[in-house]
Design a protein around this motif. Structure first.
Motif, mmCIF file in Angstrom:
data_model
loop_
_atom_site.group_PDB
_atom_site.id
_atom_site.type_symbol
_atom_site.label_atom_id
_atom_site.label_comp_id
_atom_site.label_asym_id
_atom_site.label_seq_id
_atom_site.Cartn_x
_atom_site.Cartn_y
_atom_site.Cartn_z
ATOM 1 N N LEU A 13 0.828 -1.206 0.000
ATOM 2 C CA LEU A 13 0.000 0.000 0.000
ATOM 3 C C LEU A 13 0.869 1.266 0.000
ATOM 4 O O LEU A 13 0.560 2.240 -0.695
ATOM 5 C CB LEU A 13 -0.929 0.007 1.216
ATOM 6 C CG LEU A 13 -2.089 -0.993 1.169
ATOM 7 C CD1 LEU A 13 -2.814 -1.012 2.497
ATOM 8 C CD2 LEU A 13 -3.061 -0.641 0.056
ATOM 9 N N THR A 14 1.945 1.242 0.766
ATOM 10 C CA THR A 14 2.862 2.388 0.793
ATOM 11 C C THR A 14 3.476 2.615 -0.580
ATOM 12 O O THR A 14 3.583 3.760 -1.051
ATOM 13 C CB THR A 14 3.976 2.159 1.833
ATOM 14 O OG1 THR A 14 3.389 1.999 3.131
ATOM 15 C CG2 THR A 14 4.946 3.328 1.860
ATOM 16 N N ARG A 16 2.145 1.739 -3.467
ATOM 17 C CA ARG A 16 1.084 2.248 -4.342
ATOM 18 C C ARG A 16 0.870 3.744 -4.122
ATOM 19 O O ARG A 16 0.739 4.512 -5.079
ATOM 20 C CB ARG A 16 -0.228 1.504 -4.058
ATOM 21 C CG ARG A 16 -0.270 0.071 -4.553
ATOM 22 C CD ARG A 16 -1.589 -0.564 -4.139
ATOM 23 N NE ARG A 16 -1.692 -1.956 -4.573
ATOM 24 C CZ ARG A 16 -2.697 -2.759 -4.245
ATOM 25 N NH1 ARG A 16 -3.690 -2.285 -3.485
ATOM 26 N NH2 ARG A 16 -2.729 -4.007 -4.677
ATOM 27 N N ARG A 17 0.817 4.143 -2.850
ATOM 28 C CA ARG A 17 0.550 5.544 -2.515
ATOM 29 C C ARG A 17 1.697 6.440 -2.994
ATOM 30 O O ARG A 17 1.468 7.510 -3.570
ATOM 31 C CB ARG A 17 0.341 5.689 -1.008
ATOM 32 C CG ARG A 17 -0.159 7.050 -0.573
ATOM 33 C CD ARG A 17 -0.657 7.037 0.865
ATOM 34 N NE ARG A 17 0.358 6.654 1.819
ATOM 35 C CZ ARG A 17 0.403 5.472 2.440
ATOM 36 N NH1 ARG A 17 -0.517 4.548 2.199
ATOM 37 N NH2 ARG A 17 1.360 5.200 3.312
ATOM 38 N N THR A 18 2.926 5.989 -2.771
ATOM 39 C CA THR A 18 4.098 6.750 -3.199
ATOM 40 C C THR A 18 4.132 6.899 -4.718
ATOM 41 O O THR A 18 4.428 7.981 -5.249
ATOM 42 C CB THR A 18 5.392 6.060 -2.717
ATOM 43 O OG1 THR A 18 5.362 5.945 -1.294
ATOM 44 C CG2 THR A 18 6.621 6.839 -3.141
ATOM 45 N N GLN A 21 1.456 9.437 -5.876
ATOM 46 C CA GLN A 21 1.844 10.816 -5.578
ATOM 47 C C GLN A 21 2.992 11.271 -6.469
ATOM 48 O O GLN A 21 3.014 12.428 -6.920
ATOM 49 C CB GLN A 21 2.218 10.926 -4.096
ATOM 50 C CG GLN A 21 1.030 10.738 -3.164
ATOM 51 C CD GLN A 21 1.414 10.582 -1.707
ATOM 52 O OE1 GLN A 21 2.585 10.382 -1.384
ATOM 53 N NE2 GLN A 21 0.437 10.652 -0.815
ATOM 54 N N TYR A 100 -5.160 7.342 -7.101
ATOM 55 C CA TYR A 100 -4.777 6.247 -6.218
ATOM 56 C C TYR A 100 -5.281 4.914 -6.770
ATOM 57 O O TYR A 100 -6.277 4.869 -7.510
ATOM 58 C CB TYR A 100 -5.341 6.468 -4.816
ATOM 59 C CG TYR A 100 -4.690 7.608 -4.069
ATOM 60 C CD1 TYR A 100 -3.402 7.477 -3.566
ATOM 61 C CD2 TYR A 100 -5.370 8.809 -3.866
ATOM 62 C CE1 TYR A 100 -2.804 8.517 -2.875
ATOM 63 C CE2 TYR A 100 -4.776 9.861 -3.179
ATOM 64 C CZ TYR A 100 -3.486 9.712 -2.687
ATOM 65 O OH TYR A 100 -2.890 10.743 -2.016
ATOM 66 N N SER A 106 -7.640 5.984 -0.580
ATOM 67 C CA SER A 106 -6.430 6.665 -1.069
ATOM 68 C C SER A 106 -5.175 5.877 -0.712
ATOM 69 O O SER A 106 -4.138 6.435 -0.334
ATOM 70 C CB SER A 106 -6.349 8.095 -0.505
ATOM 71 O OG SER A 106 -7.478 8.846 -0.896
ATOM 72 N N ASP A 107 -5.288 4.556 -0.812
ATOM 73 C CA ASP A 107 -4.171 3.631 -0.571
ATOM 74 C C ASP A 107 -3.607 3.717 0.842
ATOM 75 O O ASP A 107 -2.431 3.431 1.074
ATOM 76 C CB ASP A 107 -3.047 3.855 -1.592
ATOM 77 C CG ASP A 107 -3.486 3.587 -3.016
ATOM 78 O OD1 ASP A 107 -4.458 2.836 -3.189
ATOM 79 O OD2 ASP A 107 -2.871 4.124 -3.953
ATOM 80 N N SER A 108 -4.463 4.083 1.793
ATOM 81 C CA SER A 108 -4.035 4.079 3.194
ATOM 82 C C SER A 108 -4.300 2.728 3.853
ATOM 83 O O SER A 108 -3.677 2.378 4.858
ATOM 84 C CB SER A 108 -4.777 5.172 3.981
ATOM 85 O OG SER A 108 -6.161 4.861 4.096
#
Length: 323
Positions: A13-14, A16-18, A21, A100, A106-108
């Motif tokens: 998930l981290t 994906r989020r990175t 962004q 996301y 939001s991929d959290s």
């Protein structure tokens, strides 16, 4: 919760989020160069955001609804203008939004104070992959299933079963029929079910394969633990295809029998396919698990009765002769 699985899911998930962004930042730099007016609008949006925070923090009990509404209108107007500029230059209106992988969280990984559905799916996939790796799924496929070990009428029976299994795997969908594979030991029941699993996994479906005793043992440990978790039971119920190997080798207990009924019945109700391998005939299934379980399997599963002589003994005899 398996900490190893949780850490892997969190890392995915981290990442994906990175990535989302980073890609968004690249798009912002691109647009700032090609459409300088957009940067001015984004500066306005940033200022209105700061202004809104200031109004709220300094309100001190005053009615600020009119002020907030005014700021929102300015913000909305600026956003609409930015969208119009983007489309006028051939870009999608949402080009500068962060895209996301999961728009819900939001991929959290969290939706409010609960795990998001994307996090649950990751848990399921990673746990299933771990279980399947332990089962050494890749050791069996259709190419290594040898019909020459079967003779006479048994050959024709097994040939039909073989081609049915191939077609089943090739045409698999989430509402495919369930299968009971039964017969004596050493006739290739596990081999065929693993071959089916490999094809279906390659198609991108989720497959959970394990022995009944391992699955029921995990469900029992979770049920009687202090936290009363249901992670294994959830995996069993949610997998696109569940393969239960060696039904009948587990300990006889009311807890196990009730869970076998629950698994069989729930997946039938949800129209999710299950493959069961067992050495037990249908009448033996009825005696061990009760008429309700046996009836559902006999009438709602495709029943494949494996025939022949123990293939493993034949292979051992053949190897001795060759030596």
């Amino acid at each position: 919760m398996d900490i190893e699985i949780y850490d892997k899911a969190h890392a995915i998930l981290t990442e994906r989020r990175t990535k989302a962004q980073s890609e968004n930042n690249a798009r912002i730099r691109e647009i700032n160069e090609k459409i300088p007016e957009i940067k001015e609008i984004n500066d306005v949006l940033f200022k209105t955001g700061k202004e809104l925070i200031k109004v709220i923090t300094e309100s001190r009990g005053k009615d600020i609804s009119a002020k907030i509404e005014e700021i929102k209108k300015r913000n909305t107007g600026a956003q609409q203008l930015a969208s119009q500029l983007l489309t006028a230059h051939g870009y999608p209106a949402d080009y500068l939004d962060i895209h996301y992988f999961c728009p819900i969280c939001s991929d959290s990984g969290y939706n409010g104070d609960q795990f998001c559905i994307c996090m649950k799916k990751l848990f399921s996939k990673l746990t299933t992959d771990k279980l399947n790796k332990n089962a050494q799924l890749k050791l069996s496929n259709f190419n290594t299933f040898n019909l020459n070990y079967y003779n006479g009428d048994d050959y024709f029976t097994m040939e039909k079963i073989f081609y049915y299994a191939q077609k089943y795997a090739e045409n698999f969908h989430i509402n495919s029929e369930s299968i009971l594979i039964f017969g004596n030991t050493g006739l290739g029941k596990t081999h065929i079910s693993l071959a089916i699993a490999n094809v279906i996994l390659d198609k991108g479906f989720s497959v959970l394969y394990d022995s009944v005793i391992n699955i029921l043992g995990s469900i029992e440990r979770e049920h009687f633990s202090s936290s009363h978790t249901t992670e294994m039971l959830d995996l069993v119920m949610d997998a696109d295809l569940l393969i239960l190997d060696d039904l009948g080798t587990e300990y006889e207990s009311k807890f196990y029998i009730s869970n076998i009924y629950n698994i069989v019945n729930t997946r039938l109700v949800r129209e999710k396919p299950t493959i069961i391998n067992t050495n037990l005939e249908l009448d033996a299934l009825s005696r061990r698990y009760g008429g309700k379980v046996a009836s559902r399997i006999a009438t709602m599963y495709k029943c494949l009765n494996f025939k022949g002589d123990d293939v493993r003994f034949q292979m051992i005899r053949q190897n001795r002769k060759e030596k």
